[in-house]
Write an enzyme that holds these catalytic residues in place. Structure first.
Site, short mmCIF file in Angstrom:
data_model
loop_
_atom_site.label_atom_id
_atom_site.label_comp_id
_atom_site.label_asym_id
_atom_site.label_seq_id
_atom_site.Cartn_x
_atom_site.Cartn_y
_atom_site.Cartn_z
N HIS A 131 -9.87 1.85 0.58
CA HIS A 131 -8.41 1.68 0.53
C HIS A 131 -8.02 1.21 -0.86
CE1 HIS A 131 -4.37 1.06 1.43
NE2 HIS A 131 -4.45 0.25 2.46
N LYS B 17 -9.68 7.77 3.21
CA LYS B 17 -10.14 6.40 2.96
C LYS B 17 -11.55 6.19 3.47
CE LYS B 17 -5.66 3.96 2.94
NZ LYS B 17 -4.75 5.08 3.22
N PHE C 243 1.64 -3.71 3.89
CA PHE C 243 1.96 -5.04 4.40
C PHE C 243 3.45 -5.32 4.15
CE2 PHE C 243 -2.53 -7.11 3.91
CZ PHE C 243 -2.97 -6.37 4.99
N GLU D 136 -0.84 4.61 14.32
CA GLU D 136 -0.50 5.82 13.57
C GLU D 136 -0.73 7.08 14.41
OE1 GLU D 136 -1.16 7.87 9.17
OE2 GLU D 136 -2.53 6.27 9.84
N HIS E 264 -2.73 7.45 6.96
CA HIS E 264 -3.00 6.17 6.32
C HIS E 264 -4.40 5.71 6.71
CE1 HIS E 264 -2.05 2.48 4.30
NE2 HIS E 264 -2.19 1.75 5.41
N CYS F 274 0.81 -1.22 0.00
CA CYS F 274 0.00 0.00 0.00
C CYS F 274 0.84 1.27 0.00
CB CYS F 274 -0.94 -0.01 1.20
SG CYS F 274 -1.96 -1.50 1.25
#
Length: 417
Positions: free
Chosen positions: A342, A337, A403, A316, A305, A165
């Site tokens: 996403h 998002k 990831f 975060e 994010h 991502c």
């Protein structure tokens, strides 16, 4: 060596809440949700039956039918968003040195639909490998930058970045570095993804990563809400054209903002879970600030994010509080998002466009779908819940985490002579 200044001179977007940049921005500031029941395949037996699909998109409106059939959707999306960005930037490549214009693209997964369809056809047959000759060229991630360079005759740096991502943010950082080091004049950068199919949704369901709020898809993406239950899959593309400042001025280009810093780091913790104390997130923002030669007090907005996962949102925000200290309470935070879902490898580019337009327009897009406060978050933080806010934005930071523990951040600021 004195580094060159780099500015943004072209934008293109194809998203679940708008198929052009103006439509996308209008959707953002008005808090539009792109989530709805999936139309691309039968979801009856799937845990998650909704996603943020691109809507009202027909590739044949942009290319002939024969050409469209040779391209996976993630490539189609990239070509369309790039065409918008090139037109937006007023580029006439016949008048420029195309040996110094490149393409650096990002995608986390690439042509998964092509792979799925080809394998489905193979296993339905008698074992004879009747493979489409376009199978590999349709599927591989780097094919996007190849198609764009061929279309416009661009002979500069040409490659793809893959960091889940964080992919398109890494692509932008590479583009930024090539230009400020004097190795290129212009680079088309961005990201695209098209994973809303049986393999993509089924795979993320198997990881328990997706929201299963099938009774209310439009509000399923709930970053920072107490009842968040996973991310909502999105698809689309974002294109950002970066250009050396003097080159842009010479051709009289419109300048959206200046890109001033990029940071990278690794969590080195777990293949999917973020570092529980947000150490990688804190480090990547620190690296971006140091690269930009800015302090935490210089940042007015963070496009986080913020995926709407139980662990990710906490780590975060912990990183932001740890790094920014008292300055954390003076800035706006939001997760777009909540509206787009996403977009995986395309998230960095699409969210960078949101940050760039926020800087240009002095408007912070909201984090929609907030219903219940979560006591795990610092209540003094301004998450820009449910409604856009007008405020001066001198600089904005955009975070993307992938990831594998990949972290990337970019900083855009108002352009000044």
């Amino acid at each position: 060596m004195e580094l060159k200044r780099v500015v943004v001179t072209g934008l293109g977007a194809l998203t679940p809440i708008g198929n052009t940049v103006p439509e996308f921005w209008d959707g953002l500031v008005n808090g539009v949700s792109g989530a709805a029941p999936i139309t691309g395949f039968d979801t009856e037996k799937f845990k998650t039956k909704f996603a943020c699909e691109v809507k009202n998109f027909n590739p044949e409106h942009f290319m002939d039918k024969k050409e469209a059939r040779k391209l996976d959707p993630f490539v189609q999306y990239a070509i369309v968003s790039t065409e918008e960005a090139v037109k937006d930037g007023g580029f006439d490549f016949s008048q420029l040195d195309t040996n110094r214009i490149g393409v650096i693209w990002g995608s986390g997964i690439g042509g998964i639909k092509t792979f799925l369809e080809e394998m489905r056809n193979f296993f339905a047959g008698d074992g004879t490998p009747r493979i489409n000759p376009f199978f590999i060229p349709k599927m591989i991630i780097d094919i996007v930058s190849g198609h764009i360079s061929i279309k416009y005759g661009l002979r500069g740096p040409n490659f793809a970045t893959v960091s889940a991502c964080a992919s398109s943010t890494n692509a932008m950082i590479d583009a930024f570095n090539y230009i400020r080091l004097g190795m290129s004049d212009v680079i088309i950068s961005g990201g695209s993804e098209a994973i809303i199919n049986e393999a993509g949704i089924g795979g993320f369901n198997a990881m328990h990563a997706l929201s299963t709020r099938n009774d209310d898809p439009a509000t399923a993406s709930r970053p920072f809400d107490k009842d968040r239950d996973g991310f909502v899959a999105g698809e689309g593309a974002g294109t950002i054209i970066l250009e050396e400042l003097e080159h842009a001025k010479k051709r009289g280009a419109k300048i959206y903002a200046e890109i001033v810093g990029g940071g990278m780091s690794a969590d080195a913790n777990h293949i999917t879970a973020p570092h529980p104390q947000g150490l990688g997130a804190k480090m990547v923002m620190t690296n971006a600030l140091n690269d930009a030669k800015l302090s935490t007090a210089d940042i007015d907005y963070i496009n986080v994010h913020g995926t709407s996962t139980p662990l990710g949102d906490i780590s975060e925000t912990q990183a932001i509080v740890d790094l920014f200290g008292e300055d954390a309470y003076k800035l706006n935070i939001s997760s777009t998002k909540s509206m787009t879902g996403h977009l995986l490898g395309a998230a960095g580019a699409v969210e960078a466009i949101a940050a760039i337009l926020a800087v240009q327009n002095d408007v912070v897009p909201p984090t929609i779908n907030h219903f219940t406060d979560d006591p795990q978050f610092d209540s003094k933080l301004n998450f820009t819940f449910n409604k856009a806010e007008k405020r001066p934005i001198r600089a904005a930071l955009s975070n993307t985490f992938g990831f594998g523990g990949h972290n990337a951040s970019v900083i855009f600021k108002k352009y000044e002579e």
